[in-house]
Every structure is written in structure tokens, then in C-alpha cells.
Design a protein around this motif. Structure first.
Motif, PDB file in Angstrom:
ATOM      1  N   CYS A  87     -10.299  -6.449   0.482  1.00 30.59           N
ATOM      2  CA  CYS A  87      -9.797  -7.169  -0.693  1.00 30.59           C
ATOM      3  C   CYS A  87      -9.625  -8.628  -0.273  1.00 30.59           C
ATOM      4  CB  CYS A  87      -8.501  -6.562  -1.234  1.00 30.59           C
ATOM      5  SG  CYS A  87      -7.036  -6.861  -0.224  1.00 30.59           S
ATOM      6  N   ARG A  88      -9.038  -9.430  -1.127  1.00 33.77           N
ATOM      7  CA  ARG A  88      -8.926 -10.859  -0.815  1.00 33.77           C
ATOM      8  C   ARG A  88      -7.956 -11.132   0.335  1.00 33.77           C
ATOM      9  NH1 ARG A  88      -5.348 -14.539  -1.993  1.00 33.77           N
ATOM     10  NH2 ARG A  88      -4.341 -13.217  -3.522  1.00 33.77           N
ATOM     11  N   SER A  89      -6.785 -10.519   0.292  1.00 32.08           N
ATOM     12  CA  SER A  89      -5.769 -10.855   1.296  1.00 32.08           C
ATOM     13  C   SER A  89      -5.395  -9.712   2.229  1.00 32.08           C
ATOM     14  CB  SER A  89      -4.492 -11.328   0.588  1.00 32.08           C
ATOM     15  OG  SER A  89      -3.912 -10.244  -0.114  1.00 32.08           O
ATOM     16  N   GLY A  90      -5.765  -8.505   1.878  1.00 31.08           N
ATOM     17  CA  GLY A  90      -5.423  -7.353   2.697  1.00 31.08           C
ATOM     18  C   GLY A  90      -4.365  -6.452   2.099  1.00 31.08           C
ATOM     19  N   ALA A  91      -3.580  -6.949   1.161  1.00 25.96           N
ATOM     20  CA  ALA A  91      -2.506  -6.134   0.583  1.00 25.96           C
ATOM     21  C   ALA A  91      -3.058  -4.986  -0.253  1.00 25.96           C
ATOM     22  CB  ALA A  91      -1.573  -7.000  -0.249  1.00 25.96           C
ATOM     23  N   ARG A  92      -4.006  -5.270  -1.123  1.00 33.13           N
ATOM     24  CA  ARG A  92      -4.587  -4.209  -1.962  1.00 33.13           C
ATOM     25  C   ARG A  92      -5.381  -3.226  -1.123  1.00 33.13           C
ATOM     26  NH1 ARG A  92      -7.707  -7.715  -6.217  1.00 33.13           N
ATOM     27  NH2 ARG A  92      -7.655  -9.110  -4.447  1.00 33.13           N
ATOM     28  N   SER A  93      -6.118  -3.721  -0.137  1.00 29.61           N
ATOM     29  CA  SER A  93      -6.912  -2.805   0.682  1.00 29.61           C
ATOM     30  C   SER A  93      -6.002  -1.880   1.494  1.00 29.61           C
ATOM     31  CB  SER A  93      -7.893  -3.559   1.575  1.00 29.61           C
ATOM     32  OG  SER A  93      -7.236  -4.491   2.389  1.00 29.61           O
ATOM     33  N   LEU A  94      -4.861  -2.362   1.930  1.00 33.62           N
ATOM     34  CA  LEU A  94      -3.914  -1.508   2.655  1.00 33.62           C
ATOM     35  C   LEU A  94      -3.370  -0.431   1.722  1.00 33.62           C
ATOM     36  CD1 LEU A  94      -2.268  -0.722   5.122  1.00 33.62           C
ATOM     37  CD2 LEU A  94      -0.595  -2.479   4.459  1.00 33.62           C
ATOM     38  N   ALA A  95      -2.980  -0.812   0.513  1.00 37.54           N
ATOM     39  CA  ALA A  95      -2.470   0.168  -0.453  1.00 37.54           C
ATOM     40  C   ALA A  95      -3.554   1.182  -0.807  1.00 37.54           C
ATOM     41  CB  ALA A  95      -1.964  -0.546  -1.710  1.00 37.54           C
ATOM     42  N   ALA A  96      -4.783   0.709  -0.976  1.00 43.42           N
ATOM     43  CA  ALA A  96      -5.897   1.600  -1.306  1.00 43.42           C
ATOM     44  C   ALA A  96      -6.174   2.567  -0.151  1.00 43.42           C
ATOM     45  CB  ALA A  96      -7.136   0.780  -1.625  1.00 43.42           C
ATOM     46  N   ALA A  97      -6.141   2.069   1.068  1.00 44.70           N
ATOM     47  CA  ALA A  97      -6.376   2.918   2.234  1.00 44.70           C
ATOM     48  C   ALA A  97      -5.283   3.978   2.359  1.00 44.70           C
ATOM     49  CB  ALA A  97      -6.439   2.074   3.511  1.00 44.70           C
TER      50      ALA A  97
END
Length: 101
Positions: free
Chosen positions: A84-94
Motif C-alpha cells: 500500500c502507500r504507507s504500510g498501514a493498510r497492507s499490515l491490516a490486510a496481511a
């Protein structure tokens, strides 16, 4: 359950090239895919799997996220890397993907 590790871009790139089970999930929104573009994984021979973690413009969590990963052919046997752009959404998605198995 163990923590979801943060993987540096170079390590993700190596995994995508060297590990047949590694896949990249782009969890950004459709607006970002349209205006910013998609990662170029041509050298890996693999597609980017675009599954938005949040729905634009309200930015509510996508209730279909895990089902969309499954429809994309991803299984518990894959090693997923999230973007994702900053890492917050990708962490939640993971975390959501891991919790779902």
C-alpha cells in the motif's frame, strides 16, 4: 499467532523472483491503481493481485477482502506480500489474511 513481519522491498523482490509461491497483493484503492499505476512485475513472470483493503472514497474496510483473495486463486500455500502507500493498510490486510487462514 505470530506477528506479521515487515519485509523490505528488496527482500520482497527476491521472494517474488525466487519463490514460486510468493505473490504480491496490492491493497491500495481502485483510485490509486488508476492514478498512480500498478507495480511492474513483468520480470518475475507473476501478476500483481489487486484487492483493495479499503473502498474509496469512504475508505471503509472491504468486507469482501478475504473472499476476493480466494477468488484470485490465492491459497494458504502462497506466501503473500502486501503493498500500500504507507504500510498501514497492507499490515491490516496481511493480518486479516493471516487470521482467515
Amino acid at each position: 499467532m505470530s506477528a506479521v513481519p515487515e519485509v523490505p522491498p528488496a527482500e520482497t523482490w527476491r521472494a517474488l523472483n525466487d519463490d514460486p509461491k510468493a505473490m504480491l497483493v496490492d491493497g491500495r484503492t481502485d483510485a490509486e491503481w488508476t492514478y498512480v499505476g500498478m507495480p511492474d512485475l513483468a520480470a518475475t513472470g507473476k501478476p500483481v493481485v489487486p484487492v483493495a483493503w479499503q473502498i474509496f472514497p469512504a475508505m471503509t474496510v472491504n468486507p469482501d477482502f478475504v473472499a476476493a483473495l480466494r477468488r484470485a486463486g490465492l491459497t494458504p500455500g502462497h506466501r503473500l506480500h502486501f503493498l500500500c502507500r504507507s504500510g498501514a493498510r497492507s499490515l491490516a490486510a496481511a493480518r486479516a489474511a493471516r487470521a482467515a487462514g
